[in-house]
Design a protein around this motif. Structure first.
Motif, PDB file in Angstrom:
ATOM      1  N   ASN A 196       0.917  -1.259   0.143  1.00 31.30           N
ATOM      2  CA  ASN A 196      -0.045  -0.024   0.122  1.00 31.30           C
ATOM      3  C   ASN A 196       0.886   1.294  -0.025  1.00 31.30           C
ATOM      4  O   ASN A 196       2.046   1.391   0.395  1.00 31.30           O
ATOM      5  CB  ASN A 196      -1.090   0.068   1.283  1.00 31.30           C
ATOM      6  N   CYS A 197       0.348   2.446  -0.442  1.00 30.03           N
ATOM      7  CA  CYS A 197       1.080   3.590  -0.768  1.00 30.03           C
ATOM      8  C   CYS A 197       1.659   4.205   0.577  1.00 30.03           C
ATOM      9  O   CYS A 197       2.703   4.518   0.218  1.00 30.03           O
ATOM     10  CB  CYS A 197       0.079   4.679  -1.460  1.00 30.03           C
ATOM     11  N   VAL A 198       1.068   3.991   1.541  1.00 26.18           N
ATOM     12  CA  VAL A 198       1.444   4.768   2.776  1.00 26.18           C
ATOM     13  C   VAL A 198       2.710   3.842   3.285  1.00 26.18           C
ATOM     14  O   VAL A 198       3.897   4.406   3.643  1.00 26.18           O
ATOM     15  CB  VAL A 198       0.472   4.519   3.838  1.00 26.18           C
ATOM     16  N   ARG A 199       2.725   2.563   3.443  1.00 24.01           N
ATOM     17  CA  ARG A 199       3.984   1.756   3.598  1.00 24.01           C
ATOM     18  C   ARG A 199       4.933   1.989   2.671  1.00 24.01           C
ATOM     19  O   ARG A 199       6.225   1.899   3.011  1.00 24.01           O
ATOM     20  CB  ARG A 199       3.575   0.412   3.800  1.00 24.01           C
ATOM     21  N   GLN A 200       4.701   2.127   1.418  1.00 23.62           N
ATOM     22  CA  GLN A 200       5.628   2.269   0.285  1.00 23.62           C
ATOM     23  C   GLN A 200       6.393   3.708   0.508  1.00 23.62           C
ATOM     24  O   GLN A 200       7.619   3.846   0.426  1.00 23.62           O
ATOM     25  CB  GLN A 200       4.817   2.299  -0.960  1.00 23.62           C
ATOM     26  N   LEU A 201       5.633   4.672   0.952  1.00 25.65           N
ATOM     27  CA  LEU A 201       6.296   5.878   1.367  1.00 25.65           C
ATOM     28  C   LEU A 201       7.257   6.064   2.551  1.00 25.65           C
ATOM     29  O   LEU A 201       8.309   6.271   2.230  1.00 25.65           O
ATOM     30  CB  LEU A 201       5.463   7.121   1.439  1.00 25.65           C
ATOM     31  N   TYR A 202       6.850   5.145   3.541  1.00 22.28           N
ATOM     32  CA  TYR A 202       7.750   5.173   4.705  1.00 22.28           C
ATOM     33  C   TYR A 202       8.946   4.236   4.209  1.00 22.28           C
ATOM     34  O   TYR A 202      10.205   4.546   4.979  1.00 22.28           O
ATOM     35  CB  TYR A 202       7.039   4.524   5.796  1.00 22.28           C
ATOM     36  N   GLU A 203       8.946   3.310   3.297  1.00 25.04           N
ATOM     37  CA  GLU A 203      10.038   2.583   3.032  1.00 25.04           C
ATOM     38  C   GLU A 203      10.917   3.074   2.167  1.00 25.04           C
ATOM     39  O   GLU A 203      11.991   3.062   1.984  1.00 25.04           O
ATOM     40  CB  GLU A 203       9.580   1.167   2.347  1.00 25.04           C
ATOM     41  N   LYS A 204      10.231   4.155   1.344  1.00 23.31           N
ATOM     42  CA  LYS A 204      11.303   4.985   0.390  1.00 23.31           C
ATOM     43  C   LYS A 204      11.970   5.869   0.990  1.00 23.31           C
ATOM     44  O   LYS A 204      13.282   6.136   0.785  1.00 23.31           O
ATOM     45  CB  LYS A 204      10.143   5.500  -0.719  1.00 23.31           C
ATOM     46  N   VAL A 205      11.443   6.537   1.997  1.00 27.66           N
ATOM     47  CA  VAL A 205      12.415   7.690   2.654  1.00 27.66           C
ATOM     48  C   VAL A 205      12.152   7.472   4.135  1.00 27.66           C
ATOM     49  O   VAL A 205      11.330   8.315   4.812  1.00 27.66           O
ATOM     50  CB  VAL A 205      12.038   9.058   2.310  1.00 27.66           C
ATOM     51  N   PRO A 206      12.854   6.360   4.726  1.00 23.26           N
ATOM     52  CA  PRO A 206      12.625   6.215   6.250  1.00 23.26           C
ATOM     53  C   PRO A 206      13.010   7.155   7.125  1.00 23.26           C
ATOM     54  O   PRO A 206      13.919   7.989   6.793  1.00 23.26           O
ATOM     55  CB  PRO A 206      13.350   4.889   6.482  1.00 23.26           C
ATOM     56  N   ASP A 207      12.327   7.602   8.072  1.00 23.84           N
ATOM     57  CA  ASP A 207      12.719   8.532   9.192  1.00 23.84           C
ATOM     58  C   ASP A 207      12.428   9.855   8.561  1.00 23.84           C
ATOM     59  O   ASP A 207      12.937  10.932   9.428  1.00 23.84           O
ATOM     60  CB  ASP A 207      14.177   8.413   9.654  1.00 23.84           C
ATOM     61  N   LYS A 208      11.941  10.225   7.494  1.00 23.37           N
ATOM     62  CA  LYS A 208      11.698  11.453   6.919  1.00 23.37           C
ATOM     63  C   LYS A 208      10.235  11.948   6.437  1.00 23.37           C
ATOM     64  O   LYS A 208       9.978  13.100   6.234  1.00 23.37           O
ATOM     65  CB  LYS A 208      12.434  11.739   5.670  1.00 23.37           C
ATOM     66  N   VAL A 209       9.428  11.131   6.849  1.00 21.87           N
ATOM     67  CA  VAL A 209       7.983  11.147   6.735  1.00 21.87           C
ATOM     68  C   VAL A 209       7.175  11.499   7.805  1.00 21.87           C
ATOM     69  O   VAL A 209       7.337  10.893   8.808  1.00 21.87           O
ATOM     70  CB  VAL A 209       7.299   9.773   6.165  1.00 21.87           C
ATOM     71  N   LYS A 210       6.454  12.687   7.886  1.00 23.39           N
ATOM     72  CA  LYS A 210       5.729  13.088   8.682  1.00 23.39           C
ATOM     73  C   LYS A 210       4.165  13.391   8.038  1.00 23.39           C
ATOM     74  O   LYS A 210       4.101  14.153   7.430  1.00 23.39           O
ATOM     75  CB  LYS A 210       6.173  14.539   9.228  1.00 23.39           C
ATOM     76  N   ILE A 211       3.259  12.455   8.708  1.00 22.66           N
ATOM     77  CA  ILE A 211       1.930  12.721   8.066  1.00 22.66           C
ATOM     78  C   ILE A 211       1.151  13.382   9.301  1.00 22.66           C
ATOM     79  O   ILE A 211       1.052  13.016  10.167  1.00 22.66           O
ATOM     80  CB  ILE A 211       1.394  11.207   7.619  1.00 22.66           C
ATOM     81  N   GLU A 212       0.095  14.442   8.716  1.00 21.33           N
ATOM     82  CA  GLU A 212      -0.607  14.954   9.818  1.00 21.33           C
ATOM     83  C   GLU A 212      -1.752  15.529   9.330  1.00 21.33           C
ATOM     84  O   GLU A 212      -1.963  15.730   8.191  1.00 21.33           O
ATOM     85  CB  GLU A 212       0.210  16.251  10.560  1.00 21.33           C
ATOM     86  N   LYS A 213      -2.965  15.759  10.056  1.00 20.70           N
ATOM     87  CA  LYS A 213      -4.255  15.991   9.601  1.00 20.70           C
ATOM     88  C   LYS A 213      -4.276  17.667   9.569  1.00 20.70           C
ATOM     89  O   LYS A 213      -3.657  18.300  10.514  1.00 20.70           O
ATOM     90  CB  LYS A 213      -5.219  15.395  10.682  1.00 20.70           C
ATOM     91  N   VAL A 214      -4.803  17.984   8.621  1.00 24.57           N
ATOM     92  CA  VAL A 214      -4.893  19.560   8.543  1.00 24.57           C
ATOM     93  C   VAL A 214      -6.331  19.871   8.836  1.00 24.57           C
ATOM     94  O   VAL A 214      -7.514  19.444   8.493  1.00 24.57           O
ATOM     95  CB  VAL A 214      -4.864  19.983   6.963  1.00 24.57           C
ATOM     96  N   GLU A 215      -6.664  20.897   9.620  1.00 16.39           N
ATOM     97  CA  GLU A 215      -7.776  21.228  10.151  1.00 16.39           C
ATOM     98  C   GLU A 215      -8.678  21.967   9.095  1.00 16.39           C
ATOM     99  O   GLU A 215      -7.906  22.826   8.431  1.00 16.39           O
ATOM    100  CB  GLU A 215      -7.800  22.070  11.580  1.00 16.39           C
ATOM    101  N   PRO A 216      -9.776  21.707   8.733  1.00 17.85           N
ATOM    102  CA  PRO A 216     -10.725  22.344   7.759  1.00 17.85           C
ATOM    103  C   PRO A 216     -10.800  23.697   7.820  1.00 17.85           C
ATOM    104  O   PRO A 216     -10.840  24.116   8.959  1.00 17.85           O
ATOM    105  CB  PRO A 216     -11.882  21.536   7.616  1.00 17.85           C
ATOM    106  N   GLU A 217     -10.833  24.380   6.928  1.00 13.72           N
ATOM    107  CA  GLU A 217     -11.233  26.114   7.070  1.00 13.72           C
ATOM    108  C   GLU A 217     -12.831  26.164   7.251  1.00 13.72           C
ATOM    109  O   GLU A 217     -13.487  25.028   6.691  1.00 13.72           O
ATOM    110  CB  GLU A 217     -10.839  26.721   5.744  1.00 13.72           C
ATOM    111  N   GLU A 218     -13.105  27.271   7.657  1.00  3.20           N
ATOM    112  CA  GLU A 218     -14.572  27.421   7.656  1.00  3.20           C
ATOM    113  C   GLU A 218     -15.118  27.381   6.366  1.00  3.20           C
ATOM    114  O   GLU A 218     -14.871  28.088   5.458  1.00  3.20           O
ATOM    115  CB  GLU A 218     -14.929  28.987   8.413  1.00  3.20           C
ATOM    116  N   GLY A 219     -16.388  26.418   6.518  1.00  4.95           N
ATOM    117  CA  GLY A 219     -17.099  26.103   5.167  1.00  4.95           C
ATOM    118  C   GLY A 219     -16.664  25.234   4.363  1.00  4.95           C
ATOM    119  O   GLY A 219     -17.109  24.926   3.347  1.00  4.95           O
TER     120      GLY A 219
END
Length: 1493
Positions: free
Chosen positions: A1426-1449
């Motif tokens: 899966n793409c998430v695991r693939q990204l972590y394996e491609k650049v280990p220790d450099k990936v940071k994934i975080e939720k972005v709070e939606p704007e009003e509306g």
């Protein structure tokens, strides 16, 4: 015209800043309302809400407590903002609990339990009319459970409005039980809401009174009412007629050309042309009414608002029409934008009407707040744009700060997210108006009534009021003192407007006179009133006060039901309606010269296949409603509607009724739900029956032979043949046993084999005592058992370890020798005058312990005859001359025998867990081992060669117990596939690889296919042990691979039997049944009923801290103290010897750790030697692994028997899996013409060619027709493919799992899951479908689907395949790259082949090979992940994934992926999961591009 500054003392409608004290007219009307049902007629701002609150308070005693014993007050309003406005007023001025309910809260999807909870905890319910109507019709709140019903803007009850239907239900109850009816209070500022002549006022009044079963009333204190109501000065302002500009003439000519093109399209129905013409007329109206500057904006507005025509586009000809319109409007728009670029200041390019509006605004003082009412939504938006730009470009008009408010469009009525967005926008605008950030609002009629806004000192009617209601309510918005009400009219319309206003004032005066001393209408009047438009009786299966379906709610209910049917993003399923005409027919006893009746057929995937006809009626509208009532009745009789006459919730637990039986575990609020990973429970750890005390007069003696495997260069030789004493096991029941290995890094692998020696019918008491003493001594020393915590009792043990001679008898001499010992390392004292005598034999193969160093234990490896205590000490740097000198100076020990040899010794091994294979450690060259003086050492009374055997006891007992417990599992489930013999052949820990076989390149070999045949007759306990072993046990094996196999088989076998048993249910119902039947909650519950959690092997063996201790138990008083202190289980083994309970408490307090908030850290509190803690999901995983074990070892039949005995599919003595079902034809229509229609469809859509593509020819052609029929396609001989897709999905998953198992036995469980997911995901299957050109045969009538298929084909042709979105990934259908229908079709074909071939799993696999062979070969060497695991394996220790709070509306989820030191991207999706996938795919794409460059 000058406008004075407003009175800004109170911005809210109900004088929120004033003291909440009653005025005389309010008290008068309150007293009137207490006595009888009343409609209060009062102007805006006069305090109607206050009177309603007084009435709520008056009857509040009736609504306190549970609704079962009391009642509830309901406040019905017309708009969403009023829900919150009225609720806030009630909460502010009463202590009652108020509930608020409107559509954006998703109340349409609330369960009965959710509604019950809401009604129970709130005493006053404020809601929009439609919601109250729904909960009354479906008996979630009965009308008889309401004590007071307040209806705001109640004039709507005399029209086609939900409020009228609410009162119809009231009238129905009153006709049966008047004493159970609520009191009624209506509130209105305007009795008449239509165009009306003064002479008709009384008629309208009577209709409203009959509709409300109430009397109209207004106050006799007219002057006081006027004082608190509105009284603006009314002004009529005229403007010159418009003169068309050359620019407008040219645009109008182009619009006329488009209109002419549409008129010429003879294949388009008039009603569709009407929609298109309306858009053209809207553009023309804006152009004339607002001027040249607004033309481009008018066109853009119409292009952006095609929502009312979206559904039309499902018809190909209409799609062509809308395409033409878009193309023509785009061309005109581009021209207009170009022309309007030169119109830098719009004030020179506006209509006379707007110029007059600007004059009015110029005349306003700077501190003025006003409303500008327009008729259409587009006018409001574009006029706002115009005023905004005029204010920006003309300094004298810079004081104008305009915003706009419009009502919901047709799309927001069904799109909850859009409705929420529009509500938020409206709330923000009104908030800015109250705070003074804006001073003018351009609005449609949405602000005429109800919504709480600040006082205005000018209200401008840009469009004249269309009726009396609009006039009264818009005028009522001018509530500041002083204020003006300005009506704009073209010069030629002044007289007509003046006449209308005069008529309105006459009506108003009449109402003030007539609304006094009126009586509530009679029951007969009310009944006659509602009988006038009640042409069809309601469906009331539970009586008048129960849930019901009315002629006006039936159609809506059918549409809701269709919405519950399975459908993709490209299809909105709707019923088909046909009409028949006839002469001289009877309708409800009345003869009709010309009658019409309607027939309704549900979508193709609904369980009800036939067309349902209604009664003959006088027109199509009533005929359709009659058919809808009949359809709803049939659905209810079929069980498709629940007891509340709502579509049956496919998540209901009743779906497993009749399929499985287990005690319900109700969810605890705030606690993890049953069956989940987070829910953890403590269980006993089951001990084998052979190890528990059940003495029946016989003893069973076993020898335990231990022999090394391979070469061993270690000093330690674990080999029972080298010792005069060997290990024996004495128990009171037969043991299940077979050879098994143990491992230790120091001595390598050994094999343990038990041999039954004999049955002992009697053993002397003395021997028994000696055996018990030996057992106790060994365990106490071996495991350092804490005497303060444990006590020993032979009465609680059914097994003892014993020393045996080479002949297999009890080693009596050793037993007697040990009898005096209380410890294996006793204290040794020697008289100082006595010279120590050395005996060599005593120290050979010995275990020694230095008397000067308590706690240390050594084993001797050599006796150095050439070295004595007077030998020179090896390390002269430490200041010692000889060994004698060292021990005297260091330990103060004097040596009496100076000729005794020295002992070379090594520290005793402390590790006691020998279960898991460990890497053999190379013997390291280290410093010289210590040399000890025999005189200064104690001798353990057991030889080292025997002690090595005893050190294996914890691991041996652990294995033997697990074998016996696994063996007992078959007996618990009454499963005949468990061995009955006690002495079994050895089974390798890697037995699964043997049963899977060697991987080959031949794709025809599939493990799942071979497992359908019987294999072994029994399942070995070792196989069950693996299925019972969790990964956390850290053993050589675990359940994970078996779990994957069992999970796929369970899904497949249950899907097949549900498909055949419930032949009338659609795919959604079947899926939910399967989910409920095989979900973790169900599997966990069934396992718990059969005590499987107690048998699970979850502990990582730590012999001193959690092993089985036969004969020992924690003292009851100690256990009670530890439990009372909630002592974590990992602290129990760490406790030292203690004398009293207080000492325990002190030590535990020191060891327990807490966080910053004082919360206790550590694990749960339980006895670690007898209990363990398991997640519910782990229990369910074990069940799936057990299925896999039975399947792999014995085949399909054994696995099905296990499931049956476990209780899956068993209820009331009936078994789903043991029932034989016949495979019926796919024909759903048994008419004689049906087979011919199947053949026609078969030939028409070239399905014979599709058979060639898949390599299978169908015997029953109805299966292949069904397999290619999408739910949007209308044919009445087979179902759509969804049911076959449900079955085919399970078959494919099972076969793919078998493929992965048989070809990739060395893969980890994670790799197996990734590869299996790759084969069955929608993207892969869609590519399979296209590659085989199966999409050419798909039968559908969904233009959106075809557009998405074309888009997917184009993306494959261009080679851009990596970043694609499935239907689960995006919000709108336009963003979907991979249409799910393509993958569904492949699965349906597999399901069809499986059924047509007589449920042949081999035939299904043959077709899968044809379709997916290339994909399978491509993935042989590279595992798609899966793409998430693939990204972590491609650049280990450099990936940071975080939720972005939606704007009003913003109504989509966002996720940010940041690659440290490189870039960051943001992905969007309908939820956090899909947003994460989207962002990850973008990051992978950027990384690939960076690598390429």
């Amino acid at each position: 015209m000058d406008v004075d500054q407003p009175d800004t003392t109170s911005p809210s409608e109900e004088e929120s800043s004033a003291e909440f004290t009653p005025r005389s007219y309010q008290l008068e009307l309150f007293e009137h309302a207490k006595k009888q049902n009343s409609i209060l007629v009062l102007g805006t701002g006069s305090g109607k809400t206050f009177i309603s609150i007084l009435l709520i308070r008056e009857f509040a005693h009736q609504i306190r407590g549970s609704v079962a014993e009391g009642k509830r007050t309901v406040f019905v309003v017309n708009t969403v903002p009023l829900v919150y406005q009225q609720a806030e007023a009630i909460e502010r001025h009463t202590a009652l609990k108020v509930g608020k309910y409107e559509g954006s809260m998703n109340v349409d999807f609330w369960s009965d339990e959710k509604w019950q909870e809401e009604i129970e905890k709130h005493e006053v319910l404020v809601m929009v009319a439609q919601i109250f109507l729904d909960i009354v019709l479906h008996a979630r709140l009965r009308m008889s459970s309401v004590n007071l019903l307040i209806i705001d803007e109640c004039h709507h009850t005399s029209g086609n409005h939900p409020m009228r239907e609410v009162m119809r239900q009231y009238e129905s109850l009153k006709s049966e039980s008047p004493e159970r009816c609520p009191k009624i209070l209506g509130l209105t500022a305007c009795v008449i809401h239509k165009k009306c002549k003064p002479r008709d006022v009384m008629s309208y009044m009577k209709k409203l009174e009959a509709a409300m079963d109430s009397a109209l009333v207004t106050s006799i204190y007219t002057d006081e009412v006027i004082k608190y109501s509105t009284g603006p000065k009314e002004v009529i302002v005229s403007f010159s007629p418009e003169n068309m500009t050359a620019y407008q003439s040219m645009i109008q000519a182009q619009l006329h050309g488009v209109r002419h093109e549409i008129e010429e399209m003879s294949n388009i129905d008039k009603k569709f042309k009407k929609v298109v013409k309306k858009k053209l007329n809207n553009i023309n109206t804006i152009m004339i009414e607002l001027g040249d500057w607004c033309v481009a904006r008018a066109i853009k507005f119409e292009m952006e608002n095609f929502e009312e025509s979206e559904e039309m586009e499902d018809v190909p000809d209409i799609r062509e029409l809308m395409g033409l319109l878009r193309s023509r409007l785009q061309h005109i728009y581009e021209y207009c934008v170009e022309q309007e670029l030169v119109m830098t200041n719009p004030i020179y390019h506006i209509s006379n009407k707007v110029k007059r509006l600007i004059d009015i605004l110029r005349a306003c003082k700077r501190e003025v707040y006003g409303l500008i009412f327009v008729q259409m939504r587009n006018t409001a938006k574009i006029l706002y744009d115009l005023l905004r730009v005029i204010a920006e470009t003309n300094s004298d008009l810079g004081f104008i700060k305009a915003l706009y408010v419009i009502g919901s469009n047709t799309r927001s009525a069904v799109d909850i997210n859009l409705a929420k967005l529009e509500q938020r926008k409206q709330a923000i605008t009104l908030s800015k108006f109250r705070s003074g950030e804006c001073n003018f609002i351009v609005s449609t009629s949405v602000l005429e009534e109800g919504v709480d806004i600040r006082k205005c000192n000018i209200v401008i009617r840009f469009s004249v009021p269309p009726n009396y209601r609009s006039y009264v309510q818009s005028r009522g918005r001018a509530r500041a003192l002083p204020s003006r009400y300005v009506l704009m009219v073209v010069e030629g319309g002044i007289n007509e407007l003046s006449d209308d206003i005069a008529r309105y004032k006459q009506i108003e005066a009449s109402l003030n006179v007539l609304c006094h001393d009126r009586q509530v209408p009679s029951q007969l009047d009310v009944s006659r009133h509602y009988a006038e438009d009640l042409h069809i009786p309601p469906y009331e299966p539970y009586g008048c006060d129960g849930p019901k379906i009315t002629m006006n709610s039936a159609i809506s209910l059918i549409n809701v039901y269709c919405g519950h049917l399975p459908q993709d993003k490209f299809t909105e399923l709707a019923p088909e309606v046909v009409f028949e005409n006839a002469s001289n027919v009877t309708s409800f006893g009345i003869k009709l010269e010309d009658g019409v009746r309607a027939g309704i057929r549900l979508p193709i995937n609904a369980p009800l296949k036939e067309m349902i006809f209604g009664d003959w009626m006088e027109n199509k509208d009533l005929a359709k409603k009659s058919a809808a009532i009949c359809m709803c009745r049939r659905l209810h009789e079929m069980g498709e509607l629940n007891k509340h006459l709502r579509p049956r919730d496919h998540k209901d637990e009743v779906l497993v009724d009749g399929l499985v039986e287990f005690p319900d575990e109700p969810e605890v609020p705030g606690a993890p739900a049953p069956g989940t990973k987070k829910r953890r429970q403590i269980y006993d750890r089951e001990v084998s029956e052979a190890f528990t005390y059940q003495h029946q007069g016989h003893f069973y003696l076993y020898s335990c032979t231990i022999r090394p495997q391979g070469s061993n260069t270690s000093d330690i030789k674990v080999d029972s043949s080298l010792s005069d004493v060997s290990l024996g096991i004495l128990c009171m029941r037969n043991l299940v046993h077979f050879p098994f290995p143990l491992y230790f890094s120091k001595w390598g692998e050994i094999v343990v084999e038990l041999r039954f020696l004999k049955t002992l019918t009697s053993i002397s008491d003395e021997v028994i005592r000696n055996i018990e003493h030996f057992h106790k001594l060994v365990y106490k020393h071996l495991l350092h058992i804490n005497p303060s915590m444990f006590e020993f009792s032979s009465q609680i043990s059914g097994v003892f370890i014993v020393p045996l001679t080479k002949s297999g008898c009890f080693h009596d001499s050793l037993l007697k020798k040990l009898q005096p010992f209380s410890s294996l390392t006793p204290k040794v004292t020697r008289p100082s005058y006595e010279v120590f005598q050395f005996e060599r034999s005593a120290y050979e193969d010995s275990i020694i312990y230095p008397l000067y160093a308590p706690g240390e234990v050594y084993y001797t490896i050599d006796i150095r005859e050439n070295q004595t205590p007077v030998t020179k000490f090896p390390d002269n740097t430490r200041g010692y001359d000889t060994y004698e000198d060292y021990y005297w100076l260091r330990y103060n020990w004097k040596i009496t025998n100076k000729t005794q040899p020295l002992l070379v010794a090594k520290h005793m091994v402390k590790e006691l867990n020998y279960l898991k294979k460990a890497k053999r450690k190379d013997v390291k060259l280290s410093r010289e081992p210590p040399q000890l003086i025999p005189e200064l050492c104690g001798l353990m009374p057991l030889k080292a060669s025997f002690w090595w055997q005893l050190m294996c006891v914890p691991s041996i007992m652990h294995r033997l117990n697990s074998f016996s417990v696994a063996h007992q599992l078959g007996s618990v489930l009454n499963c005949s596939f468990s061995e009955t013999e006690r002495e079994l052949a050895a089974v390798d820990f890697n037995w699964t690889e043997e049963y899977i076989g060697q991987p080959t390149d031949d794709l025809s070999e599939n493990l799942s296919v071979s497992l359908m045949s019987d294999r072994d007759d029994c399942v070995h306990p070792m196989m069950l042990v693996q299925a019972l072993t969790l990964r956390q046990a850290n053993d050589n094996f675990d359940l994970e691979r078996l779990e994957i196999l069992g999970d796929s088989f369970l899904k497949y076998i249950i899907a097949e039997h549900l498909y055949l048993k419930f032949s009338q249910e659609h795919e959604g119902q079947l899926s939910m049944r399967r989910v409920k039947l095989v979900c973790n909650k169900t599997l966990y519950a069934l396992a718990k009923m059969r005590a499987i959690p107690e048998k699970i092997l979850s502990i990582n063996l730590y012999p001193r801290g959690n092993s089985f201790l036969p004969g020992f138990e924690v003292k009851h008083n100690v256990a009670a103290v530890l439990r009372n202190m909630n002592t974590p289980h990992d602290i129990w083994p760490e406790l030292s010897s203690f004398g009293s309970a207080d000492n325990i408490r002190n030590e535990v307090t020191e060891k327990i750790k807490v966080d910053d908030k004082g919360k206790q850290l550590g694990g749960s509190c339980y006895n670690p030697w007898t209990h363990h803690e398991l997640a519910d999901k782990s229990v369910a995983d074990v069940v799936e692994a057990l299925i896999g074990a039975y399947l792999l070892a014995c085949g399909c039949k054994a696995a099905v028997t296990f499931l049956h005995n476990l209780g899956v599919g068993v209820s009331n003595g009936e078994s789903l899996l043991k029932t034989t079902f016949q495979v019926p034809s796919a024909l759903v229509n048994q008419e004689a013409w049906a087979p011919g229609e199947v053949k026609k469809l078969y030939m028409k859509h070239c399905l014979d060619r599709m058979e060639m593509k898949i390599g299978y020819r169908f015997r029953d052609k109805s299966f292949i027709v069904q397999a290619v029929t999408h739910s949007s396609y209308k044919q009445n001989v087979t179902d759509c493919y969804q049911r076959l897709e449900f079955l085919g999905d399970a078959v494919l998953d099972y076969l793919v799992t078998g493929l992965v198992f048989s070809r990739h036995a060395q893969y980890t469980p994670g790799q197996v899951s990734d590869l299996r997911s790759h084969y069955v995901n929608n993207e892969t299957l869609a590519k399979v479908c296209v590659k085989a050109e199966l999409h050419q045969h798909l039968l559908h009538m969904a233009p959106k689907l075809q557009a998405t298929i074309d888009k997917f084909l184009d993306s494959l042709d261009s080679g851009f395949e990596d970043d694609v979105n499935t239907e689960e990934d995006e919000v709108e259908w336009q963003d979907v790259d991979v249409p799910k229908a393509l993958g569904d079709m492949v699965e349906a074909i597999i399901g069809a082949v499986y059924l047509d071939s007589g449920r042949s799993i081999r035939k299904a696999w043959d077709v899968i090979q044809v379709l997916m062979g290339d994909i399978i070969k491509d993935s042989m060497t590279v595992i798609p992940i899966n793409c998430v695991r693939q990204l972590y394996e491609k650049v280990p220790d450099k990936v940071k994934i975080e939720k972005v709070e939606p704007e009003e509306g913003d109504n989509v989820a966002k996720c940010k992926v940041k690659i440290e030191g490189m870039f960051e991207v943001i992905g969007h999706g309908k939820n956090n999961r899909t947003a994460k996938i989207s962002a990850t795919k973008k990051a992978l794409k950027k990384l690939s591009e960076a690598e390429a460059n």
